[in-house]
Scaffold this motif. Structure first.
Motif, PDB file in Angstrom:
ATOM      1  N   HIS A  67       0.802  -1.361  -0.024  1.00  0.00           N
ATOM      2  CA  HIS A  67       0.083  -0.184  -0.106  1.00  0.00           C
ATOM      3  C   HIS A  67       0.959   1.299   0.063  1.00  0.00           C
ATOM      4  CE1 HIS A  67      -3.877  -1.891   0.857  1.00  0.00           C
ATOM      5  NE2 HIS A  67      -3.175  -2.947   1.456  1.00  0.00           N
ATOM      6  N   GLY A  68       0.229   2.330  -0.226  1.00  0.00           N
ATOM      7  CA  GLY A  68       1.121   3.684  -0.070  1.00  0.00           C
ATOM      8  C   GLY A  68       2.187   3.788  -1.194  1.00  0.00           C
ATOM      9  N   ASP A  69       3.349   4.262  -0.556  1.00  0.00           N
ATOM     10  CA  ASP A  69       4.417   4.493  -1.434  1.00  0.00           C
ATOM     11  C   ASP A  69       5.211   3.096  -1.688  1.00  0.00           C
ATOM     12  OD1 ASP A  69       4.375   7.181  -1.221  1.00  0.00           O
ATOM     13  OD2 ASP A  69       5.443   7.171   0.717  1.00  0.00           O
ATOM     14  N   GLU A  70       4.999   2.445  -0.834  1.00  0.00           N
ATOM     15  CA  GLU A  70       5.741   0.956  -1.297  1.00  0.00           C
ATOM     16  C   GLU A  70       4.875   0.142  -2.157  1.00  0.00           C
ATOM     17  OE1 GLU A  70       6.032  -3.562   0.800  1.00  0.00           O
ATOM     18  OE2 GLU A  70       5.443  -1.855   1.882  1.00  0.00           O
ATOM     19  N   GLY A  71       3.435   0.643  -2.626  1.00  0.00           N
ATOM     20  CA  GLY A  71       2.772  -0.091  -3.644  1.00  0.00           C
ATOM     21  C   GLY A  71       3.181   0.649  -5.124  1.00  0.00           C
ATOM     22  N   LYS A  72       3.430   2.199  -4.894  1.00  0.00           N
ATOM     23  CA  LYS A  72       3.402   2.907  -5.941  1.00  0.00           C
ATOM     24  C   LYS A  72       4.827   2.323  -6.543  1.00  0.00           C
ATOM     25  CE  LYS A  72       0.976   6.990  -4.443  1.00  0.00           C
ATOM     26  NZ  LYS A  72       0.947   8.212  -3.746  1.00  0.00           N
ATOM     27  N   ASP A  73       6.107   2.287  -5.617  1.00  0.00           N
ATOM     28  CA  ASP A  73       7.083   1.932  -6.092  1.00  0.00           C
ATOM     29  C   ASP A  73       7.171   0.541  -6.814  1.00  0.00           C
ATOM     30  OD1 ASP A  73      10.125   2.271  -6.044  1.00  0.00           O
ATOM     31  OD2 ASP A  73      10.315   0.721  -4.629  1.00  0.00           O
ATOM     32  N   ALA A  74       6.378  -0.551  -6.213  1.00  0.00           N
ATOM     33  CA  ALA A  74       6.035  -1.620  -7.038  1.00  0.00           C
ATOM     34  C   ALA A  74       5.558  -1.799  -8.315  1.00  0.00           C
ATOM     35  CB  ALA A  74       5.154  -2.675  -5.979  1.00  0.00           C
ATOM     36  N   VAL A  75       4.700  -0.735  -8.405  1.00  0.00           N
ATOM     37  CA  VAL A  75       4.131  -0.494  -9.836  1.00  0.00           C
ATOM     38  C   VAL A  75       5.010   0.020 -10.686  1.00  0.00           C
ATOM     39  CG1 VAL A  75       2.491   0.662 -11.249  1.00  0.00           C
ATOM     40  CG2 VAL A  75       1.835  -0.371  -9.022  1.00  0.00           C
ATOM     41  N   ARG A  76       5.708   0.981 -10.306  1.00  0.00           N
ATOM     42  CA  ARG A  76       6.838   1.706 -11.077  1.00  0.00           C
ATOM     43  C   ARG A  76       7.828   0.811 -11.782  1.00  0.00           C
ATOM     44  NH1 ARG A  76      11.805   2.969  -9.974  1.00  0.00           N
ATOM     45  NH2 ARG A  76      11.666   2.730  -7.813  1.00  0.00           N
ATOM     46  N   LYS A  77       8.360  -0.416 -10.611  1.00  0.00           N
ATOM     47  CA  LYS A  77       9.354  -1.399 -11.263  1.00  0.00           C
ATOM     48  C   LYS A  77       8.630  -2.159 -12.104  1.00  0.00           C
ATOM     49  CE  LYS A  77      12.046  -1.046  -7.019  1.00  0.00           C
ATOM     50  NZ  LYS A  77      12.360  -1.745  -5.550  1.00  0.00           N
ATOM     51  N   ALA A  78       7.344  -2.696 -11.847  1.00  0.00           N
ATOM     52  CA  ALA A  78       6.825  -3.467 -12.735  1.00  0.00           C
ATOM     53  C   ALA A  78       6.647  -3.080 -14.179  1.00  0.00           C
ATOM     54  CB  ALA A  78       5.374  -3.813 -12.177  1.00  0.00           C
ATOM     55  N   VAL A  79       6.233  -1.691 -14.024  1.00  0.00           N
ATOM     56  CA  VAL A  79       6.253  -0.982 -15.498  1.00  0.00           C
ATOM     57  C   VAL A  79       7.455  -1.048 -16.468  1.00  0.00           C
ATOM     58  CG1 VAL A  79       5.605   1.495 -16.734  1.00  0.00           C
ATOM     59  CG2 VAL A  79       4.127   0.521 -14.869  1.00  0.00           C
ATOM     60  N   GLU A  80       8.602  -0.555 -15.470  1.00  0.00           N
ATOM     61  CA  GLU A  80       9.825  -0.839 -16.155  1.00  0.00           C
ATOM     62  C   GLU A  80      10.429  -1.846 -16.478  1.00  0.00           C
ATOM     63  OE1 GLU A  80      12.347   0.933 -13.059  1.00  0.00           O
ATOM     64  OE2 GLU A  80      11.878   2.671 -13.186  1.00  0.00           O
ATOM     65  N   ALA A  81      10.067  -3.101 -15.916  1.00  0.00           N
ATOM     66  CA  ALA A  81      10.448  -4.324 -16.090  1.00  0.00           C
ATOM     67  C   ALA A  81       9.671  -4.764 -17.542  1.00  0.00           C
ATOM     68  CB  ALA A  81      10.106  -5.444 -14.999  1.00  0.00           C
ATOM     69  N   ALA A  82       8.383  -4.746 -17.484  1.00  0.00           N
ATOM     70  CA  ALA A  82       7.770  -4.992 -18.721  1.00  0.00           C
ATOM     71  C   ALA A  82       7.979  -4.218 -19.897  1.00  0.00           C
ATOM     72  CB  ALA A  82       6.163  -4.748 -18.417  1.00  0.00           C
ATOM     73  N   SER A  83       8.266  -2.812 -19.670  1.00  0.00           N
ATOM     74  CA  SER A  83       8.764  -2.115 -20.611  1.00  0.00           C
ATOM     75  C   SER A  83       9.982  -2.675 -21.644  1.00  0.00           C
ATOM     76  CB  SER A  83       8.923  -0.525 -20.484  1.00  0.00           C
ATOM     77  OG  SER A  83       7.743  -0.238 -19.994  1.00  0.00           O
ATOM     78  N   LYS A  84      10.941  -3.011 -20.799  1.00  0.00           N
ATOM     79  CA  LYS A  84      12.134  -3.721 -21.338  1.00  0.00           C
ATOM     80  C   LYS A  84      11.898  -4.929 -22.202  1.00  0.00           C
ATOM     81  CE  LYS A  84      14.923  -2.377 -17.460  1.00  0.00           C
ATOM     82  NZ  LYS A  84      15.766  -2.753 -16.305  1.00  0.00           N
ATOM     83  N   GLN A  85      10.782  -5.608 -22.113  1.00  0.00           N
ATOM     84  CA  GLN A  85      10.409  -6.767 -23.000  1.00  0.00           C
ATOM     85  C   GLN A  85       9.729  -6.504 -24.344  1.00  0.00           C
ATOM     86  OE1 GLN A  85      11.820  -9.990 -21.949  1.00  0.00           O
ATOM     87  NE2 GLN A  85      12.541  -8.431 -20.063  1.00  0.00           N
ATOM     88  N   LEU A  86       9.358  -5.049 -24.422  1.00  0.00           N
ATOM     89  CA  LEU A  86       8.472  -4.545 -25.468  1.00  0.00           C
ATOM     90  C   LEU A  86       9.156  -3.848 -26.488  1.00  0.00           C
ATOM     91  CD1 LEU A  86       5.337  -3.654 -23.470  1.00  0.00           C
ATOM     92  CD2 LEU A  86       5.296  -5.669 -25.279  1.00  0.00           C
ATOM     93  N   PRO A  87       8.962  -3.768 -27.785  1.00  0.00           N
ATOM     94  CA  PRO A  87       9.489  -2.971 -28.841  1.00  0.00           C
ATOM     95  C   PRO A  87       9.166  -1.491 -28.196  1.00  0.00           C
ATOM     96  CG  PRO A  87       8.026  -4.323 -29.707  1.00  0.00           C
ATOM     97  CD  PRO A  87       7.733  -4.630 -28.266  1.00  0.00           C
ATOM     98  N   SER A  88       9.870  -0.413 -28.720  1.00  0.00           N
ATOM     99  CA  SER A  88       9.765   0.849 -28.247  1.00  0.00           C
ATOM    100  C   SER A  88       8.421   1.601 -28.258  1.00  0.00           C
ATOM    101  CB  SER A  88      10.729   1.768 -28.635  1.00  0.00           C
ATOM    102  OG  SER A  88      10.695   1.649 -30.262  1.00  0.00           O
ATOM    103  N   HIS A  89       7.902   1.271 -29.643  1.00  0.00           N
ATOM    104  CA  HIS A  89       6.472   1.950 -30.199  1.00  0.00           C
ATOM    105  C   HIS A  89       5.227   1.290 -29.246  1.00  0.00           C
ATOM    106  CE1 HIS A  89       6.810  -1.539 -32.772  1.00  0.00           C
ATOM    107  NE2 HIS A  89       5.491  -1.505 -32.592  1.00  0.00           N
TER     108      HIS A  89
END
Length: 822
Positions: free
Chosen positions: A439-461
């Motif tokens: 929850h809170g800042d910990e939850g936001k940080d987990a989402v940020r890391k998840a977005v970064e990790a998934a983005s690395k697996q996708l083409p830039s567009h």
């Protein structure tokens, strides 16, 4: 030709009524019972319904929303026979000649789920429906001795036509589950001797996930065995045409019903990997593709006859072609032209209700229906669906992105529970519902890391450039599709609101996801939600709300809440069930799967609260075990006196021939060892101890020692029922009890507020109370330390206290509060 609305949950009466409406030449309009007020008002006006057939709990809402100028007649499934609105009052014993409907006459109107805007009325004629029934009989996907389970709401065309009308037209029995809970579905599968299920991908995904979870909890050997068996079964089926899944997974088939053979999937795309796994497990999988406007099936992928990444070949009597010109530029997949999927045939409707312009847009000049889906035919004439044209996003770089593909990629991350992708100023952005328990800042940080990790697996567009976080579920239809026309407003609101907390009130049902609205169709789940909404009307209550963190439900609150749930709904939650609850959604699922029962007071009838496994902790020790226990107590006494110079003051206050409860402060793990060292065997052999499950019962060795020490498993945060039941049984047997009323160790050595449990015990069983204060154990072994320091320990035993006197001296609204406060 009059329209009649059906506004109730699935039931045999619902099915009979729908058939009767159609046979009488009227037009049935089945509606979702979870529709929002705005949508319901629109449909009441648009359908021009002459009557609404519903239940008593929905009467007030219909009367409030219906037009005052032309209110429809109300007919109730559940009214008393003397009520003028009862269905029985509309029976006519006279022989009536029913009209003969023409093939072009309307039989039923479905209102689309509204993924891109307000729902549109889709009238289907008798000819539309008949074409599907005739073709279904021809392909023989179900026939003979099949028994069909229908777990889907009947206001959708797929379950209505394929799940209900097709089996009935073939003379096959339908099995309707009591609710959509896992337990009731299993019961329906087994008791109904089901051979086929008409379901949607979300149902089959949940089915496979439950299998996977059970295997995961059984250890690495079971997990490895599952994977090996899946590979072996898939190989044999693909290359040798041998189906060995039923034999390899025979225990699984016994659990789900040994006669179950067919899983029919429609309503949305079934992932090829999931389909292959289900087939490897030994079931046959059939996949249908179609729309409400096509009654519904356009194509069918029969078991073993098509590739799992396609939706099969056109249904007999249906023509399909691909229109590449519907796309802005030419696209190809493996050399095959991609375009909009067009269809025509006897199953295709003639136009939307009261929407001439929308109807015109839906058909080509040569009267082919535009499905709005992109796809292509492969070299085997099998259709592949690539997604909705309306969900394509064109980025500022000119790339076209299918939102569902991007959503699937990001949703793989456990920190993302839900994600909806949309376009803002030529860029991909997303609205994200966090997953997990953070929850809170910990939850936001987990989402940020998840977005970064998934983005690395996708083409830039295909990477999202920004996102907003919302605590509330994404808006979805009942079949789980995102209502994309509502995403932008929700995204902007989340962005603008930023850190602002949502309004402190229960979430409306309109705001919930399709899955959660479906969960609330169960009457028990609905009653529990209403109970929570009333109890916590000043708090933000959603299916994702944490009872512990957000609502502050402690052990006593769990006790009170479970008793209220049992009283209002007849479902009793066990401590094991409570331990699994992390969100309100979990609670609703547990009550839908709970057994029938009556509220059991753990102090009045403690034996009924505990199961046989728990009762074993109360059995007297055998001669050998008692001898070992006495030896261990002697060793403990020697070590405590040698290492910590433990001593006691006021031991004379312990009654010799009188039962007592010893209440002590709790500042260290050494506390019970110090107490045991000074009590002596004559007291210890008649004494039980309340021990925290998080320490005293974590492994086999500690559980064995706890049994020797007559330590009872107490869970201070949730399992109040069993904790109180243990204490009540001990006191009723005239045994002594050691109880740490703070419920946990003090972090700083100072006395904490007492939990209410001891007050409730003494209110019901007012025995003598001996207060004890322990000095020195916090310095010898404070919380967080592993190795003890050699410090002296002193225990002070106070004079006996009378529980009734404590109640008179204390303060509080209830007796147990008065006892604790004294």
């Amino acid at each position: 030709g009059d329209t009649v609305i059906l506004f109730a949950e699935n039931s045999p009466e619902w099915v009979v009524t729908a058939l009767g409406i159609i046979r009488a030449g009227m037009v049935a309009v089945p509606l979702d019972v979870q529709l929002g007020d705005k949508t319901l008002v629109h449909i009441l006006r648009d359908s021009d319904a002459r009557a609404v057939i519903t239940t008593q709990k929905r009467v007030e809402r219909i009367e409030k929303l219906a037009s005052s100028e032309k209110k429809p007649k109300l007919i109730l499934f559940d009214a008393d026979s003397d009520d003028e609105r009862s269905w029985e009052r509309f029976l006519d014993n006279k022989t009536t000649e029913l009209p003969t409907a023409g093939s072009s006459d309307e039989a039923i109107i479905f209102y689309t789920s509204g993924t891109t805007g307000p729902p549109k009325g889709v009238p289907l004629s008798h000819a539309n429906i008949s074409s599907q029934l005739d073709t279904a009989a021809e392909v023989k996907i179900i026939a003979g001795d099949d028994r069909v389970l229908l777990p889907l709401p009947l206001h959708h065309v797929y379950p209505f036509v394929i799940g209900m009308l097709v089996p009935l037209a073939l003379g096959l029995p339908l099995v309707l589950p009591f609710s959509l809970s896992g337990q009731q579905l299993l019961r329906a599968l087994r008791e109904g001797e089901v051979t086929a299920i008409v379901g949607v991908p979300r149902l089959y995904s949940a089915l496979y996930s439950s299998i996977e979870s059970k295997v995961e909890s059984s250890g690495w050997i079971a997990r490895r065995t599952l994977n090996v068996f899946l590979v072996a079964s898939g190989f044999m089926q693909k290359w040798l045409r041998l189906r060995i899944g039923r034999w390899l997974f025979r225990s699984l088939h016994r659990r789900f019903g040994e006669k179950l053979r067919l899983l029919a999937s429609g309503g949305a795309a079934l992932e090829p990997e999931l389909a292959s796994k289900l087939e490897a497990l030994g079931w046959q999988v059939a996949i249908g593709y179609g729309l409400t406007e096509t009654s519904p099936l356009l194509t069918l992928s029969l078991p073993g006859e098509a590739r799992r990444d396609s939706v099969g070949k056109p249904f007999p009597g249906v023509e399909i072609r691909i229109d590449p010109g519907a796309l802005e530029k030419e696209e190809h997949v493996n050399g095959h032209d991609v375009g909009e999927i067009l269809a025509r045939g006897a199953n295709v409707f003639s136009g939307y209700r009261n929407l001439a312009e929308e109807t015109k847009k839906a058909f080509t000049d040569d009267e082919w229906f535009r499905t709005g889906d992109m796809g292509y035919f492969d070299s085997d004439d099998e259709l592949h669906v690539l997604g909705r044209i309306s969900t394509l996003i064109k980025t500022e770089s000119g790339e076209k992105i299918q939102t569902e593909d991007v959503e699937d990629a990001y949703a793989e991350e456990s920190a993302i529970r839900e994600i909806g992708v949309l376009e803002k100023k030529g860029k991909l952005v997303a609205l994200i519902v966090p997953g997990g328990t953070a929850h809170g800042d910990e939850g936001k940080d987990a989402v940020r890391k998840a977005v970064e990790a998934a983005s690395k697996q996708l083409p830039s567009h295909q990477r999202i450039s920004d996102y907003a976080i919302t605590p509330d579920a994404l808006p979805r239809t009942r079949l789980g599709k995102i209502q994309r026309h509502r995403l932008e407003e929700r995204y902007d609101h989340a962005k603008e609101g930023g850190e602002k907390a949502p309004k402190a009130e229960p979430m409306s049902i309109d705001e919930m996801s399709g899955e959660d609205r479906a969960l609330l169709e169960d009457s028990v789940a609905q009653s529990v939600w209403e109970l929570l909404a009333k109890r916590y009307r000043d708090k933000r209550l959603t299916p994702d709300t944490s009872p512990q963190v957000d609502l502050g439900i402690d052990s006593l609150e769990w006790l009170n809440l479970t008793l209220e749930i049992a009283e209002s709904s007849g479902v009793e939650l066990t401590d094991e069930a409570i331990s699994r609850i992390e969100t309100v959604r979990d609670l609703l699922r547990e009550v839908t799967e709970g057994g029938e029962g009556q509220a059991v007071d753990p102090l009045e009838n403690p034996e009924k609260v505990l199961d046989e496994k728990q009762k074993r902790w109360l059995k007297p020790l055998g001669h050998i075990s008692a001898a070992i226990a006495r030896l261990l107590y002697a060793v403990n006494q020697a070590l405590m006196r040698l290492l910590f110079r433990v001593r006691a003051e006021g031991l004379e206050n312990l009654p010799e021939n009188r039962q007592w409860v010893l209440t002590s402060n709790h500042i260290s793990y050494l506390d019970p060892f110090a107490l045991a060292a000074v009590l002596g065997w004559k007291h210890l052999r008649n004494t039980y101890w309340a021990g925290w499950t998080g320490v005293a019962f974590t492994n086999a060795v500690l559980r064995f020692l706890s049994r020797l020490g007559k330590i009872l498993p107490v869970e201070p945060t949730r399992a109040a029922r069993s904790s109180l039941a243990f204490g009540a049984i001990v006191l009723k047997k005239k045994k002594n009890l050691v109880w740490f009323p703070e419920g946990e160790r003090s972090p700083n050595g100072k006395l904490q507020d007492f939990k209410p449990g001891i007050g409730m015990l003494l209110e019901k069983l007012p025995v003598c109370v001996i207060p004890v204060f322990i000095h020195g154990t916090h310095e010898a072994l404070p919380p967080g330390k592993f190795l003890p320091q050699l410090r002296s320990i002193r225990l002070v035993f106070g004079k006996p206290l009378d529980a009734l006197e404590l109640k008179r001296e204390g303060h509080g609204e209830k007796p147990h509060q008065q006892i604790v406060s004294a």
